[in-house]
Every structure is written in C-alpha cells, then in structure tokens.
Design an enzyme around this catalytic site. Structure first.
Site, short mmCIF file in Angstrom:
data_model
loop_
_atom_site.label_atom_id
_atom_site.label_comp_id
_atom_site.label_asym_id
_atom_site.label_seq_id
_atom_site.Cartn_x
_atom_site.Cartn_y
_atom_site.Cartn_z
N ARG A 1 15.43 55.89 -142.36
CA ARG A 1 16.08 55.34 -141.17
C ARG A 1 16.28 53.84 -141.30
NH1 ARG A 1 13.20 56.85 -135.96
NH2 ARG A 1 15.15 56.11 -135.05
N VAL B 1 15.59 51.59 -131.42
CA VAL B 1 14.67 50.74 -132.18
C VAL B 1 15.41 49.99 -133.28
CG1 VAL B 1 12.71 52.30 -131.71
CG2 VAL B 1 14.07 52.64 -133.80
N ASP B 2 16.76 50.09 -133.26
CA ASP B 2 17.53 49.60 -134.41
C ASP B 2 17.92 48.12 -134.34
OD1 ASP B 2 19.73 49.55 -132.59
OD2 ASP B 2 20.28 51.61 -133.12
N HIS C 1 11.13 51.10 -126.72
CA HIS C 1 10.46 51.88 -127.76
C HIS C 1 10.16 51.09 -129.03
CE1 HIS C 1 12.02 55.81 -125.71
NE2 HIS C 1 10.95 55.31 -125.12
N CYS D 1 -6.50 46.47 -138.44
CA CYS D 1 -6.80 45.21 -137.75
C CYS D 1 -5.88 44.94 -136.58
CB CYS D 1 -6.77 44.03 -138.73
SG CYS D 1 -5.11 43.57 -139.27
N CYS E 1 -5.68 42.79 -144.43
CA CYS E 1 -6.92 43.57 -144.56
C CYS E 1 -6.75 44.82 -145.44
CB CYS E 1 -7.44 43.97 -143.18
SG CYS E 1 -6.56 45.37 -142.46
N ALA F 1 31.00 56.19 -126.82
CA ALA F 1 30.74 54.84 -126.33
C ALA F 1 31.67 53.81 -126.95
CB ALA F 1 29.29 54.47 -126.61
#
Ligand code: NAD
Ligand code: ZN
Length: 243
Positions: A66, A99-100, A115, A126, A146, A227
């Site tokens: 993705r 989330v892009d 999101h 951590c 870590c 759209a």
C-alpha cells in the site's frame, strides 16, 4: 448539483468527511475494491492488532504494498477540488478516514486524520513514533532506538481513534451547518458517527458516491458519481454562486 452548490456557498461552517473512494481515482484501491495479490484477504484479516501479533511479516507486506501504491499516487481532481473550496473560504476542514496523506498533498490545510497516516510508524516496545518518507525496506522494520518491532501508526479495527483527531472532528461536526460526505461506505465506526452527529446538530448532508452507502439515510442530497468528476463541477457551481 446547483442546489447543493447553492447550499454550500451559503453555508458558514461547511466540513468535508472523506473515505477511501476519494483516493480511488489516484490509483489507491478502496478496501472493497482491493487489488490483485491481496484479494484473498479481507481487511479485517490484515488491519487488526491480532493479525499483526499473529503474523507481522504478512501485515507489513500488505502495508509495504500500500505504501508503494500511495508513494506513486498523486492527488486527483477530487482532492484538488476540496483544497480549492478551503481556499475559497467555503470549507473549514476535511475530516478523513484515509491514511494516504493525499489531501495535504493536494493543498488542503486543515486535515483531521481519524485513522492515522501510513507515513508514520510506531515502536511496539518503546512507543516512540517516527515519520517515514519512503516505503519500508526490510520487513519487519525495527526501531532505530530500541530495536523493537515497528508497526504502522494507523488505526486498526478494534483500536481507539487518536484522541486529538477525534475531539477536533467532534467539535467540527457539532458546529457544521453543511457536511460534504465523499467516497465512504459509512460502515466503519466510530468514524461514521461524525456525519450523523453533524446531521443531528442541523447540518445539511450531501453524499457524493457512485454506489449506495450506509449514510444515505441521513443524506439531504445524494449525487451519484465519481468524486473526481463530481467535485470539480461542484466547485465551478459554487464559484458561480459566490460571484
Ligand atoms: P470503503 O472501502 O468502505 O468504501 C469506499 C466507498 O467509496 C464506497 O462507498 C464506494 O462506493 C466509494 N467509491 C468507490 N470509488 C469511488 C469514486 N471514484 N469516487 C467516490 N466514491 C467512490 O472505505 P471507507 O468508507 O473509507 O472505510 C474503510 C476504511 O478503509 C477506512 O477506515 C480507511 O481508513 C481505510 N482505507 C483507506 C484508504 C486510503 O487511505 N486511501 C484506502 C483503503 C482503505
Ligand atoms: Zn523502540
């Protein structure tokens, strides 16, 4: 279309609420229209903390795929139209489930990401968060501090939403007098509460989507279509109303 444009142009606190459909024409598939390789998995089998615990490599392979798609993607005319509406002073903000990061890339300034963002990772040991600029290389990626296992800093099914984003979305939704709902099935909660809250507080709801959605029941207007075709036409109409 004219009626929607008139209501939008006359509004004082319009907000957009977007989902995966707004990025479909940028080549980023929606969960339902999932592409090729990943068709045999349901998103609920990949985008959950349980899936990550069971098989972090599998989940990371999916996110890497993705990330690669999104890395190659550009904002489409729908993203650009929403940025234009903000510049015109018509739209206050975009609340997105995506989330892009394509709304920001298109020039939208106030973007509430419910999101998370695929270009951030978080250490499962951590808790530190890091930005990433490119698709991950070696899988699974490790924390540079870590050595712990990194995960995408996105919200998976069953996880709570980031508090700041949720509160900002709630406040925008409760004061909105118009909500433009674009490219979302409206089936993912708690995000889908946002347009319902706007409706309850008196906002006019306009849904833009080629298919049926779970939010059609609250829509004052439904514009059926893609759209990237509808939104630029809507902006042209809004401009006409403003002059
Ligand atoms: P969804 O996949 O459930 O629904 C997509 C909606 O978009 C459908 O209603 C579909 O009819 C519509 N659509 C398809 N093509 C369109 C187009 N060209 N123009 C307008 N609408 C179109 O997506 P969702 O409602 O966003 O919910 C699923 C979850 O998936 C969200 O939580 C989101 O975080 C995540 N997701 C994000 C991305 C991304 O960041 N681009 C991609 C896939 C999934
Ligand atoms: Zn760490």
């Amino acid at each position: 279309m004219e009626e929607v444009a008139r209501a939008l142009a006359a509004s004082k606190s319009a907000v957009a609420f977007t989902g995966a459909g707004v990025s479909a024409e940028s080549g980023v598939p929606t969960f339902r229209g999932a592409g090729g390789l990943w068709e045999r998995y349901r998103p609920e089998e990949l985008a959950t903390p349980e899936a990550f615990e069971r098989d972090p490599d599998l989940v990371w392979r999916w996110y890497k795929w993705r990330q690669e798609l999104i890395y190659a993607a550009d904002p489409n005319p729908a993203h650009l139209a929403l940025a234009e509406l903000e510049r015109l002073g018509v739209l206050k903000a975009v609340i997105t489930q995506n989330v892009d990061g394509l709304h920001r890339k298109a020039g939208s300034r106030r973007v509430v990401e419910l999101h998370g963002n695929i270009w951030r990772v978080r250490c499962t040991s951590c808790g530190r968060e890091f930005p990433v600029e490119k698709p991950v290389g070696e899988i699974p990626p490790r924390c540079p501090i870590c050595g712990g296992l990194l995960r995408p800093a996105v919200v998976w099914f069953g996880e709570p939403l980031p508090r700041g984003a949720w509160e900002e979305a709630l406040s925008l939704a409760s004061s909105a007098d118009f909500m433009l709902v674009v490219g979302t099935s409206g089936a993912v909660y708690p995000a889908a509460h946002i347009p319902r809250i706007a409706k309850r507080n008196g906002a006019v709801i306009a849904v833009v989507d080629p298919g049926e959605t779970a939010l059609d029941d609250i829509a004052d207007f439904k514009i059926r279509g893609k759209a990237a075709e509808i939104l630029p036409r809507l902006v042209a109409e809004v401009r006409r109303c403003l002059t």
